[in-house]
Design a protein around this motif. Structure first.
Motif, short mmCIF file in Angstrom:
data_model
loop_
_atom_site.label_atom_id
_atom_site.label_comp_id
_atom_site.label_asym_id
_atom_site.label_seq_id
_atom_site.Cartn_x
_atom_site.Cartn_y
_atom_site.Cartn_z
N VAL A 86 22.50 -26.19 9.37
CA VAL A 86 21.41 -26.98 9.99
C VAL A 86 19.94 -26.22 9.89
CG1 VAL A 86 20.57 -28.25 11.95
CG2 VAL A 86 23.11 -28.30 11.31
N ALA A 87 19.19 -26.48 9.15
CA ALA A 87 17.96 -25.70 8.92
C ALA A 87 16.73 -26.73 9.63
CB ALA A 87 17.68 -25.32 7.52
N THR A 88 16.07 -26.20 10.56
CA THR A 88 14.93 -27.08 10.97
C THR A 88 13.70 -27.01 9.96
OG1 THR A 88 14.05 -25.06 11.88
CG2 THR A 88 15.57 -26.13 13.54
N PRO A 89 12.97 -27.79 9.95
CA PRO A 89 11.82 -28.02 9.10
C PRO A 89 10.90 -26.73 8.85
CG PRO A 89 11.94 -30.11 10.52
CD PRO A 89 13.19 -29.17 10.97
N ASP A 90 10.82 -26.20 10.11
CA ASP A 90 9.92 -24.75 9.89
C ASP A 90 10.54 -23.73 9.08
OD1 ASP A 90 11.49 -24.76 12.29
OD2 ASP A 90 10.44 -23.35 13.32
N LEU A 91 11.84 -23.65 9.39
CA LEU A 91 12.70 -22.95 8.55
C LEU A 91 12.74 -23.03 7.09
CD1 LEU A 91 14.54 -20.11 8.59
CD2 LEU A 91 16.53 -21.61 9.28
N MET A 92 13.07 -24.28 6.77
CA MET A 92 12.92 -24.68 5.39
C MET A 92 11.56 -24.25 4.85
SD MET A 92 15.21 -28.08 5.02
CE MET A 92 14.49 -29.00 6.37
N LEU A 93 10.61 -24.63 5.70
CA LEU A 93 9.17 -24.35 5.18
C LEU A 93 8.92 -22.88 4.95
CD1 LEU A 93 6.55 -25.73 4.45
CD2 LEU A 93 5.82 -25.24 6.79
N MET A 128 11.87 -24.80 -7.52
CA MET A 128 13.05 -24.09 -6.85
C MET A 128 12.72 -24.16 -5.41
SD MET A 128 14.85 -20.30 -7.47
CE MET A 128 13.47 -19.54 -7.04
N LYS A 129 13.35 -25.09 -4.62
CA LYS A 129 13.04 -25.38 -3.37
C LYS A 129 14.18 -25.42 -2.47
CE LYS A 129 8.12 -26.68 -2.84
NZ LYS A 129 7.28 -27.92 -2.10
N PHE A 130 14.28 -24.91 -1.09
CA PHE A 130 15.47 -25.00 -0.41
C PHE A 130 15.27 -26.21 0.49
CE2 PHE A 130 17.29 -23.85 3.43
CZ PHE A 130 18.68 -24.10 3.33
N GLN A 131 16.30 -27.45 0.34
CA GLN A 131 16.05 -28.34 1.23
C GLN A 131 17.31 -28.53 2.17
OE1 GLN A 131 15.72 -31.09 -1.85
NE2 GLN A 131 13.35 -31.08 -1.92
N ILE A 137 9.68 -17.75 -1.06
CA ILE A 137 9.79 -17.93 -2.57
C ILE A 137 8.59 -18.11 -3.26
CG2 ILE A 137 10.85 -19.43 -4.36
CD1 ILE A 137 12.98 -19.96 -2.36
N THR A 138 7.67 -18.87 -3.03
CA THR A 138 6.36 -19.25 -3.57
C THR A 138 5.48 -17.96 -3.53
OG1 THR A 138 6.31 -21.54 -2.77
CG2 THR A 138 4.24 -20.59 -3.54
N LEU A 170 11.70 -12.54 2.85
CA LEU A 170 11.56 -13.37 3.70
C LEU A 170 12.28 -12.51 5.18
CD1 LEU A 170 10.94 -15.84 5.46
CD2 LEU A 170 13.22 -16.72 4.92
N LEU A 171 11.32 -12.05 6.15
CA LEU A 171 11.70 -11.37 7.18
C LEU A 171 12.32 -12.29 8.34
CD1 LEU A 171 12.21 -8.66 8.77
CD2 LEU A 171 10.03 -8.86 9.36
N VAL A 172 13.73 -12.31 8.69
CA VAL A 172 14.09 -13.14 9.50
C VAL A 172 14.57 -12.67 10.89
CG1 VAL A 172 15.61 -15.08 9.87
CG2 VAL A 172 14.73 -14.57 7.77
N LYS A 173 14.00 -12.83 11.93
CA LYS A 173 14.18 -12.26 13.30
C LYS A 173 14.86 -13.49 14.18
CE LYS A 173 11.11 -8.33 13.44
NZ LYS A 173 10.07 -7.62 14.53
N GLY A 174 15.45 -13.03 15.34
CA GLY A 174 16.16 -13.88 16.09
C GLY A 174 17.28 -13.26 16.76
N GLU A 175 17.72 -14.14 18.00
CA GLU A 175 18.95 -13.57 18.55
C GLU A 175 20.01 -13.31 17.79
OE1 GLU A 175 19.74 -15.55 22.37
OE2 GLU A 175 17.84 -16.05 22.72
#
Length: 284
Positions: free
Chosen positions: A10-17, A1-4, A23-24, A29-34
């Motif tokens: 539009v998800a950047t590679p580091d966000l998908m990682l 089960m992976k998000f791609q 999940i692993t 997942l704590l997500v911060k940002g403007e």
């Protein structure tokens, strides 16, 4: 089960990682940002991509952690006990009829794995995250009124968003995987706009992005315009059929673009921007 990623986000590679790492590790997942950088939409798109139902808990300043677990409606039970006839007395005696299940209870007892969004956790008081530590860590909680232990059938994929209005406790942070969504650069922003406006003229997009980033780069802004506000602005430009030439001056200096109220949301920022434009026009 992976998000791609997904076609609508539009998800950047580091966000998908980061999503896949959470999940692993089986951690929230704590997500911060403007504000306006797509934190809430991330949970929606991950749930859709992984074919999971999404349960959402939008936090307010008055929200208490207990509400996410359950609430005992004692007032309704008292009222029913006063008005109940013989047939309804069994309902009043069973306290389970007055337990209102919260979002966490629903997520824990769902028949299939679900995604759970706890949105804008920093709006609540400082004790709110601490009050959820045990439940999110052990995926269980105790209902004292019915003397039963509610345990998660399937561990939900938990997303927690924050706008950095308050610092979160260290003990809470230790139990999360953290990711900060950086504000998109111009190339990423073009990709984001392309998802929402696939037929937008290149000239208009280039002029709009230049004006947008010029405004964001203005020193002293109280509130910088966000991605969602750029999308709103572009929607208005398209609806009003405004040409690219209207977004910049002939001498390539900063100009006040049309419908700037979609980008600047308080009078101080508008005044500051107008002063800058005035000074540049008069070479001061």
């Amino acid at each position: 089960m992976k998000f791609q990623g997904s076609d609508a986000y539009v998800a950047t590679p580091d966000l998908m990682l980061a999503v896949n790492a959470a999940i692993t590790l089986k951690r929230p997942l704590l997500v911060k940002g403007e504000p306006g950088t797509g934190k809430t939409m991330l949970a929606e798109q991950v749930a859709q991509a992984l074919n999971m139902p999404l349960l959402q808990w939008h936090i307010k300043s008055t929200t208490k952690a207990q509400q996410g677990l359950y609430e005992y409606d004692a007032v309704s039970r008292l009222r029913d006990s006063q008005l109940a006839d013989v047939q309804d007395s069994d309902k009043v005696r069973d306290i389970r009829n007055y337990i209102v299940k919260g979002v966490l209870w629903q997520a824990f007892t769902a028949e299939q794995p679900v995604a759970l969004l706890i949105d804008e956790v920093d709006k609540a008081d400082i004790e709110f995250p601490n009050d959820l530590l045990r439940e999110l860590d052990r995926m269980e909680f105790y209902v004292y009124e019915t003397r039963e232990l509610i345990q998660a059938r399937h561990r939900p994929v938990v997303f927690i968003t924050s706008n950095n209005e308050k610092e979160l406790p260290d003990a809470f942070l230790r139990r999360c995987f953290f990711h900060y969504i950086k504000f998109p650069d111009a190339d990423t922003m073009r990709a984001i706009v392309g998802v929402h406006f696939p037929r937008l003229k290149r000239e208009l997009l280039a002029a709009a992005l230049k004006s947008f980033y010029d405004i964001r780069g203005l020193p002293g802004l109280k509130k910088k315009p966000s991605t969602s506000e750029l999308l709103d602005w572009l929607k208005l430009l398209v609806a009003e059929d405004i040409p690219a030439e209207a977004l910049h001056s002939g001498d390539d200096k900063v100009a006040i673009p049309p419908l700037v109220g979609a980008l600047l949301k308080n009078e101080q920022d508008v005044t500051l921007f107008e002063k800058l434009v005035f000074m540049q026009r008069h070479n001061r």
